[in-house]
Write an enzyme that holds these catalytic residues in place. Structure first.
Site, PDB file in Angstrom:
ATOM      1  N   SER A 130       0.839  -1.186   0.000  1.00  0.00           N
ATOM      2  CA  SER A 130       0.000   0.000   0.000  1.00  0.00           C
ATOM      3  C   SER A 130       0.878   1.242   0.000  1.00  0.00           C
ATOM      4  O   SER A 130       1.970   1.237   0.591  1.00  0.00           O
ATOM      5  CB  SER A 130      -0.896   0.028   1.245  1.00  0.00           C
ATOM      6  OG  SER A 130      -1.578   1.263   1.363  1.00  0.00           O
ATOM      7  N   TYR A 190      -1.726  -0.203  10.217  1.00  0.00           N
ATOM      8  CA  TYR A 190      -1.880  -0.793   8.888  1.00  0.00           C
ATOM      9  C   TYR A 190      -0.723  -0.375   7.988  1.00  0.00           C
ATOM     10  O   TYR A 190      -0.153  -1.193   7.261  1.00  0.00           O
ATOM     11  CB  TYR A 190      -3.222  -0.351   8.291  1.00  0.00           C
ATOM     12  CG  TYR A 190      -3.446  -0.755   6.859  1.00  0.00           C
ATOM     13  CD1 TYR A 190      -3.890  -2.034   6.534  1.00  0.00           C
ATOM     14  CD2 TYR A 190      -3.246   0.158   5.818  1.00  0.00           C
ATOM     15  CE1 TYR A 190      -4.123  -2.400   5.215  1.00  0.00           C
ATOM     16  CE2 TYR A 190      -3.477  -0.201   4.502  1.00  0.00           C
ATOM     17  CZ  TYR A 190      -3.911  -1.477   4.205  1.00  0.00           C
ATOM     18  OH  TYR A 190      -4.128  -1.835   2.896  1.00  0.00           O
TER      19      TYR A 190
END
Length: 242
Positions: A137, A151
């Site tokens: 990501s 995250y």
């Protein structure tokens, strides 16, 4: 030999788009899903419509026994030539100090430990010419302050895992790369409590919009293809300029 690719989290979002695109590119597919069997079967129907073999396996990628079962089932399609480590979760968006231990453990378990377990099982069955793509990501370098730093940290670990595996497995002829999406229109944002988050953050993106799952699937498919035969250890950012 036709390629046989395992796609985790293959029933929705980026995973489902990837399964469909890979099937169209000639891959036989083993997709895994955790809960939504109807969604998995719908994706599998499209695999078969493309003229490819496919199976859907219910598996929690944090469970070693279930991961082993997934890859044993996949091997029945033929020698495994590809893995897309895609199964991922986030948690409620919010300040770092409000993060619960349960959410922290779940995010690390799925987004990192699950990737490691699946890569181990894949590599045990792969030979020269195979490839792994880990889904990272853009958060790995942006940090996601005020949203989900944990995250982002897990995805930074995915990048490190990718680089390390590429170096270790390169001598065996196995390529390892990552795709690093920006904000993409998928239902993962519902879990974060902001289902319309892609629209909310569009003004942060130089291209002025969130991305679409098929745009990420295109990058994944290229990295698994012979056209990427000299690409390994790369982290391909597909994030609209972020």
């Amino acid at each position: 030999m036709d390629p046989v690719t395992v796609v985790t989290g293959g029933s929705r979002g980026i995973g489902a788009a990837t399964v469909r695109r890979l099937a169209s590119a000639g891959h036989d597919i083993a997709l895994c899903y955790r809960q939504d069997s109807d969604a998995a079967e719908a994706v599998l129907t499209d695999v078969h419509a493309a003229g490819r073999q496919g199976i859907a396996v219910r598996a929690d990628t944090t469970n070693p026994d279930q991961v082993a079962h997934l890859f044993e089932a996949a091997a029945e399609l033929g020698e495994i030539t590809g893995l897309v480590n895609n199964a991922g979760v986030t948690s409620q968006i919010g300040p770092f100090v409000d993060l619960t231990l349960a959410d922290l453990r779940r995010v690390i378990d799925v987004n990192l430990i699950g990737y490691v377990l699946c890569a181990q099982e894949a590599v045990r069955r792969m030979s020269s010419g195979a490839a792994i793509v880990n889904i990272s990501s853009a958060a790995a370098t942006l940090g996601s302050p005020g949203e989900y730093i944990h995250y982002a940290a897990a995805k930074a670990a995915t990048d490190t895992l990718t680089i390390g595996l590429a170096k270790e497995l390169g001598p065996q002829g196995i390529r390892v790369n990552a795709v690093s999406p920006g904000t993409i229109w998928t239902d993962i944002h519902t879990v974060s409590g902001l289902p319309d988050r892609p629209a909310r953050v569009a003004n942060r993106v130089p291209l002025g919009r969130a991305g679409y799952a098929d745009e990420i699937a295109a990058a994944i498919t290229w990295l698994l293809s012979p056209e990427a035969s000299y690409t390994s250890g790369a982290i391909l950012r597909v994030a609209g300029g972020q």
